[in-house]
Design a protein around this motif. Structure first.
Motif, PDB file in Angstrom:
ATOM      1  N   LYS A   1     -23.973  58.859  39.205  1.00 16.59           N
ATOM      2  CA  LYS A   1     -24.053  59.293  37.809  1.00 16.59           C
ATOM      3  C   LYS A   1     -25.420  58.970  37.221  1.00 16.59           C
ATOM      4  N   ILE A   2     -26.259  58.236  37.990  1.00 22.48           N
ATOM      5  CA  ILE A   2     -27.542  57.755  37.472  1.00 22.48           C
ATOM      6  C   ILE A   2     -28.710  58.674  37.829  1.00 22.48           C
ATOM      7  N   SER A   3     -28.898  58.950  39.153  1.00 27.10           N
ATOM      8  CA  SER A   3     -30.069  59.722  39.583  1.00 27.10           C
ATOM      9  C   SER A   3     -29.930  60.138  41.040  1.00 27.10           C
ATOM     10  N   PHE A   4     -30.835  61.041  41.466  1.00 28.91           N
ATOM     11  CA  PHE A   4     -30.891  61.408  42.884  1.00 28.91           C
ATOM     12  C   PHE A   4     -31.268  60.196  43.723  1.00 28.91           C
ATOM     13  N   GLU A   5     -32.232  59.410  43.245  1.00 32.02           N
ATOM     14  CA  GLU A   5     -32.674  58.230  43.991  1.00 32.02           C
ATOM     15  C   GLU A   5     -31.512  57.255  44.208  1.00 32.02           C
ATOM     16  N   ASP A   6     -30.694  57.056  43.189  1.00 34.29           N
ATOM     17  CA  ASP A   6     -29.541  56.178  43.328  1.00 34.29           C
ATOM     18  C   ASP A   6     -28.539  56.741  44.332  1.00 34.29           C
TER      19      ASP A   6
ATOM     20  N   GLU B   1     -30.333  68.504  50.802  1.00 35.85           N
ATOM     21  CA  GLU B   1     -29.899  69.239  49.622  1.00 35.85           C
ATOM     22  C   GLU B   1     -29.718  68.284  48.445  1.00 35.85           C
ATOM     23  N   GLN B   2     -30.058  68.758  47.272  1.00 33.65           N
ATOM     24  CA  GLN B   2     -29.812  68.028  46.043  1.00 33.65           C
ATOM     25  C   GLN B   2     -29.102  68.967  45.076  1.00 33.65           C
ATOM     26  N   LYS B   3     -28.035  68.476  44.449  1.00 34.62           N
ATOM     27  CA  LYS B   3     -27.262  69.286  43.506  1.00 34.62           C
ATOM     28  C   LYS B   3     -26.909  68.433  42.295  1.00 34.62           C
TER      29      LYS B   3
ATOM     30  N   THR C   1     -23.856  65.478  34.693  1.00 39.97           N
ATOM     31  CA  THR C   1     -22.868  64.402  34.784  1.00 39.97           C
ATOM     32  C   THR C   1     -22.896  63.684  36.132  1.00 39.97           C
ATOM     33  N   ALA C   2     -23.495  64.310  37.155  1.00 39.42           N
ATOM     34  CA  ALA C   2     -23.560  63.672  38.464  1.00 39.42           C
ATOM     35  C   ALA C   2     -24.677  64.290  39.284  1.00 39.42           C
TER      36      ALA C   2
END
Length: 69
Positions: A14-19, A42-44, A53-54
């Motif tokens: 819920k925080i970031s792609f890195e998290d 992939e990043q979504k 939200t996520a």
């Protein structure tokens, strides 16, 4: 000679792609030994009411198989 295997991991934050990436790598390292690298395929994002939200990543994690041959 070493032999490596690749597994696919999906992680959400819920925080970031890195998290999300850190959570996925941490979990992979808890599950298998000798993790050596990862490729983020992939990043979504999930969106509700116009807001993110996520954060979700799909990655391939490479680890070296143990045992001497």
């Amino acid at each position: 000679m070493s032999v490596a295997k690749v597994i696919e991991v999906s992680a959400t934050s819920k925080i970031s792609f890195e998290d999300a990436i850190n959570q996925g790598i941490t979990r992979a390292c808890d599950t298998v030994s000798n993790v050596r690298g990862a490729w983020i395929k992939e990043q979504k994002v999930s969106i509700e009411d116009g807001r993110i939200t996520a954060y979700r990543v799909n990655m391939q994690v490479t680890f070296v198989l143990g045992g001497d041959k």
